[in-house]
Every structure is written in C-alpha cells, then in structure tokens.
Design an enzyme around this catalytic site. Structure first.
Site, PDB file in Angstrom:
ATOM      1  N   ASP A 171       5.801 -11.542  10.291  1.00  0.00           N
ATOM      2  CA  ASP A 171       5.540 -10.049   9.903  1.00  0.00           C
ATOM      3  C   ASP A 171       6.760  -9.359   9.485  1.00  0.00           C
ATOM      4  O   ASP A 171       6.732  -7.929   9.021  1.00  0.00           O
ATOM      5  CB  ASP A 171       4.761  -9.529  11.215  1.00  0.00           C
ATOM      6  N   LYS A 207      -7.383 -14.031   8.234  1.00  0.00           N
ATOM      7  CA  LYS A 207      -6.012 -14.572   7.968  1.00  0.00           C
ATOM      8  C   LYS A 207      -5.937 -16.133   8.451  1.00  0.00           C
ATOM      9  O   LYS A 207      -5.547 -16.997   7.747  1.00  0.00           O
ATOM     10  CB  LYS A 207      -5.071 -14.222   9.240  1.00  0.00           C
ATOM     11  N   GLN A 217      -0.992 -10.012  16.504  1.00  0.00           N
ATOM     12  CA  GLN A 217      -1.785  -8.717  15.671  1.00  0.00           C
ATOM     13  C   GLN A 217      -1.640  -7.364  16.549  1.00  0.00           C
ATOM     14  O   GLN A 217      -1.725  -7.369  17.878  1.00  0.00           O
ATOM     15  CB  GLN A 217      -3.341  -9.113  15.703  1.00  0.00           C
TER      16      GLN A 217
HETATM   17  N1  GUN Z   1      -1.771  -4.274  12.281  1.00  0.00           N
HETATM   18  C1  GUN Z   1      -2.081  -3.836  11.246  1.00  0.00           C
HETATM   19  N2  GUN Z   1      -1.225  -4.446  10.211  1.00  0.00           N
HETATM   20  C2  GUN Z   1      -0.545  -5.266  10.614  1.00  0.00           C
HETATM   21  C3  GUN Z   1       0.400  -6.370  10.339  1.00  0.00           C
HETATM   22  O1  GUN Z   1       0.702  -6.257   9.169  1.00  0.00           O
HETATM   23  N3  GUN Z   1       0.936  -7.180  11.128  1.00  0.00           N
HETATM   24  C4  GUN Z   1       0.161  -7.287  12.396  1.00  0.00           C
HETATM   25  N4  GUN Z   1       0.820  -8.231  13.197  1.00  0.00           N
HETATM   26  N5  GUN Z   1      -0.404  -6.368  13.037  1.00  0.00           N
HETATM   27  C5  GUN Z   1      -1.028  -5.475  12.229  1.00  0.00           C
END
Ligand code: GUN
Length: 296
Positions: free
Chosen positions: A121, A54, A98
């Site tokens: 998100d 990311k 995350q």
């Molecule tokens: N863990 C797995 N998928 C995601 C996501 O799309 N966003 C976040 N913040 N954590 C994750």
C-alpha cells in the site's frame, strides 16, 4: 467541447495482462510465485467487496492470495501478532491491511508494524519518507494508478499546473508528491480551501479526492483540462426506482465533461487501476525480495 473519456477499465486490464505475463515468466524461470496477504477486520460491506475483488484478481494473474478475515473485536495485540507472522513468512511478498480499521485499533501502529518491503500500500512511514524524498519506494496504489493514466494521456507532465483536491494520506498527499516528481506545479486544496472554484480553475490537471459527491462542477474546470476523479460515492437514485442507488464521483461528470479535455468516469476510471497497481506492487515486492530474479 466534449471531453475524451479515459478508460481506466481497459487500461487496468492491460496492466493486469502485463503483470500476469511477468508472473508467468518468474514462475517458469525461478519457481517463485508472488503472494499477497490481505487482512480484513470486521464486516464493513464496502471493504468486503474490495477485499473479495483483490483476492480474485490476485489469483487471476497467477499469484497466491492469502485472505485473513478477523472479527471486529480482535485485540490490537492479536492483529500485531498476525502481521509479525506475515512479515516472517517467505511465501508472503505483499501485506495489505484493509482500512478503515475499527476504532479501538490504532491504524498508524498497525500500518507501521508491516515490514516496509512488504508494504504494497505504500503507507508505512519509511515508504512515505522515501516517496517524499524522490527515492525508490512502494507507491500507494490509487495515486500510482492516477499518475499512470495521466502519463498515458499527456506523455510528459512537466510544467503543468496540477490541483489535487483532498489531503488524505492515502490519496491526496502521495498524489501531490508524485505529480511534483513529474515536475508539475502542485497545489493541494481541500474542502476548507477559500475560493476553491478559482483554485481548481487554474489547473491543467485536476485530481478530485475530497470524498464529496459531485462537488466539483463543470464551471470550475479550465477548458481542455484533464480531470481525474478518485471519488466513489453511493447516492440515492430515485429515478431508477424507490430505494435504488448509483455511484458518482467527486466531480459532476455531466457538466465537467462539457468543458474538460479528458475525464475519468465513475465507475470505470480510477477504481480498476487501484487493484491493477496493487498487483504490480506485489510483483515488484517479490522481485526485490529475490534479487536474483530479473523481472522487477
Ligand atoms: N481503504 C480504501 N482505500 C484503501 C487502500 O488503498 N488500501 C487499504 N489498505 N485500505 C483502503
């Protein structure tokens, strides 16, 4: 029939190119650089890989990346204090914590502490409510990526029968809302659904997000259906040598590809679209925070 492959990697590259071009214009016309803060708690290896990816792609499209790596034993109060400071920081337009978080931290509390306008998100209750009522919101990245691939492949989705297998807050539930918003007839099925194969067999569109390796077999798929595989499961691959592994989806690709009209591969399908949509959401958040810009 052999399914056509929906190339998420190529599609994600085109989404990133578009975001990069709009970020370039924004910087030139306003001097504003969108910024994304990513918070990683602990040392989960899969989360570390995602967060690195990311950060790298954020910088590649010309945005600022702020990474906050915290020890697994951080207190909830300290994590909430960091989120508060990111909420108040005008250089940060998007905040992503995350998941999963270590057990001693209350995920709901942490997510709902994020300013909904910076919740790239789309997990904050306010964004969940807006999405559920068809209003402008931040849309969760993985379902958004799936929807974009479906629209690209089908054009209109109106009237199609869609079955989402999986009921998570991150994928299954928002995916169902998005498909409903595009006038599909939507069923949310899951691992406890009775006669799951028969339910899946009704679908023109199958979105598999159940988290079980290769669970959905080719003979569950209606001939010609479109199959979007959200699963990313690491399984043993003794054929590659002792201790080797490979990634598989929630769909048994080999058998499903013989029946489906179109299918996403794993890897190279949904995965790359998720980060591309995160970048797009960050740009959207930045433009909404600066309404004088016209690039939103
Ligand atoms: N863990 C797995 N998928 C995601 C996501 O799309 N966003 C976040 N913040 N954590 C994750």
């Amino acid at each position: 029939m052999t399914a056509s492959i929906i190339d998420g990697k190529a599609f994600a590259a085109s989404v990133r190119d578009d975001v990069a071009a709009r970020v370039g214009q924004l910087k030139k016309s306003t001097g504003i650089t969108p910024g994304l803060a990513v918070v990683l708690v602990g040392e989960d290896p899969a989360s570390q890989v995602y967060v690195r990816s990311k950060g790298k792609q954020t910088v590649e499209v010309g945005m600022n990346s702020y990474e906050h790596k915290l020890g697994a034993d951080i207190s909830e109060a300290d994590l909430l204090a960091l989120i508060e400071s990111l909420n108040d920081d005008p250089a940060v337009h998007g905040i992503l914590v995350q998941l999963p978080l270590p057990k001693h931290l209350n995920e709901d509390l942490v997510i709902n502490a994020i300013n909904p306008a910076k919740d790239v998100d789309g997990f904050h209750l306010s964004n969940v409510g807006l999405l559920g009522t068809g209003q402008d919101s931040m849309v969760p990245c993985t379902p958004l990526g799936c929807l974009m691939m479906l629209r690209e492949h089908h054009g209109s989705l109106s009237g199609l029968e869609a079955v989402v297998v999986g009921r998570s807050n991150i994928v299954g539930k928002p995916m169902a809302q998005l498909l409903l918003g595009d006038s599909c007839t939507v069923t949310i099925a899951h691992s406890r659904t009775k006669n799951l194969a028969d339910v899946v067999r009704r679908a023109d569109i199958v979105v598999a997000a159940v988290g079980r390796p290769e669970m959905i077999k080719g003979d569950w798929i209606k001939p010609g259906a479109t199959v979007i595989d959200v699963g990313i499961n690491r399984v043993a691959a003794p054929e590659k040598g002792e201790g080797k592994t490979r990634l598989v989806g929630d769909v048994d690709f080999a058998s499903a590809a013989k029946v489906a009209g179109a299918i996403t591969p794993v890897p190279g399908g949904v995965g790359p679209m998720t980060i591309a949509c995160l970048l797009s959401n960050t740009l959207t958040a930045c433009c909404r925070a600066n309404p004088e810009t016209s690039a939103a």
